[in-house]
Design an enzyme around this catalytic site. Structure first.
Site, PDB file in Angstrom:
ATOM      1  N   SER A 194      51.926  36.579  40.952  1.00 55.13           N
ATOM      2  CA  SER A 194      53.410  36.790  41.131  1.00 55.13           C
ATOM      3  C   SER A 194      52.853  38.432  40.608  1.00 55.13           C
ATOM      4  CB  SER A 194      53.629  36.170  39.973  1.00 55.13           C
ATOM      5  OG  SER A 194      54.989  36.099  39.363  1.00 55.13           O
ATOM      6  N   GLU A 195      54.473  39.251  41.239  1.00 56.02           N
ATOM      7  CA  GLU A 195      54.119  40.354  40.682  1.00 56.02           C
ATOM      8  C   GLU A 195      54.598  40.882  39.646  1.00 56.02           C
ATOM      9  OE1 GLU A 195      58.337  41.660  41.847  1.00 56.02           O
ATOM     10  OE2 GLU A 195      57.836  40.308  43.112  1.00 56.02           O
ATOM     11  N   ASN A 196      54.645  39.834  38.332  1.00 55.06           N
ATOM     12  CA  ASN A 196      54.334  39.951  37.805  1.00 55.06           C
ATOM     13  C   ASN A 196      53.075  40.387  36.934  1.00 55.06           C
ATOM     14  OD1 ASN A 196      54.979  37.861  37.741  1.00 55.06           O
ATOM     15  ND2 ASN A 196      55.694  37.137  35.249  1.00 55.06           N
TER      16      ASN A 196
END
Length: 154
Positions: A9-11
């Site tokens: 997940s990009e976070n």
């Protein structure tokens, strides 16, 4: 068979698992879309800047994201509808500018029944000629080289 896929997940989470069962949600485990997720054994956590460094640096083989429009040459528009309030474009421009293969998943038509798969995008572009594969409920399409159009795969 024989292929292992690890979701990031990009976070800042590597090893994203499935959505949790109702009642087992952990508000601290969310994906970039703010949906609660689970962590697989061996998952790791890191800062968003490290995450985007992995993405921009080509360390992710495939990027999967949604879009509002996709053009037959692989252009995509995913962040702005003129006249609507936008809190930010998110990381889509980073995701599609990486060397990764870009898969877009989206509904084929908008709420008015108009196709979102177009000859040319009418919304501002997130990326030009970046989409490799488009997946909708109506089919799976590959973008042909040099913007020559879409090929129906299934």
């Amino acid at each position: 068979e024989g292929v292992r896929i690890t979701l990031q997940s990009e976070n800042g989470m590597l090893g994203v698992g499935p959505f949790p069962a109702r009642g087992a949600e952990d508000a601290d485990l969310v994906n970039a879309g703010k949906q609660t997720v689970t962590a697989l054994d061996g998952a790791s956590y890191f800062s968003a800047d490290a995450s985007f460094g992995m993405i921009r640096g080509g360390h992710c083989g495939v990027t999967i994201l949604g879009s509002m429009q996709v053009a037959q040459n692989g252009d995509m528009a995913s962040y702005l509808i003129p006249g609507k309030l936008v809190k930010g474009m998110g990381g889509a421009m980073d995701l599609v500018s990486s060397p990764a293969r870009v898969l877009v998943t989206m509904e084929h038509c908008d709420r008015q029944g108009r196709s979102k798969v177009l000859r040319h995008c009418t919304l501002p572009l997130t990326g030009a000629r970046v989409v490799s594969t488009l997946i909708t409920e109506m089919g799976v399409f590959d973008v042909l080289p040099d913007g020559a159009g879409l090929q129906l795969l299934e």
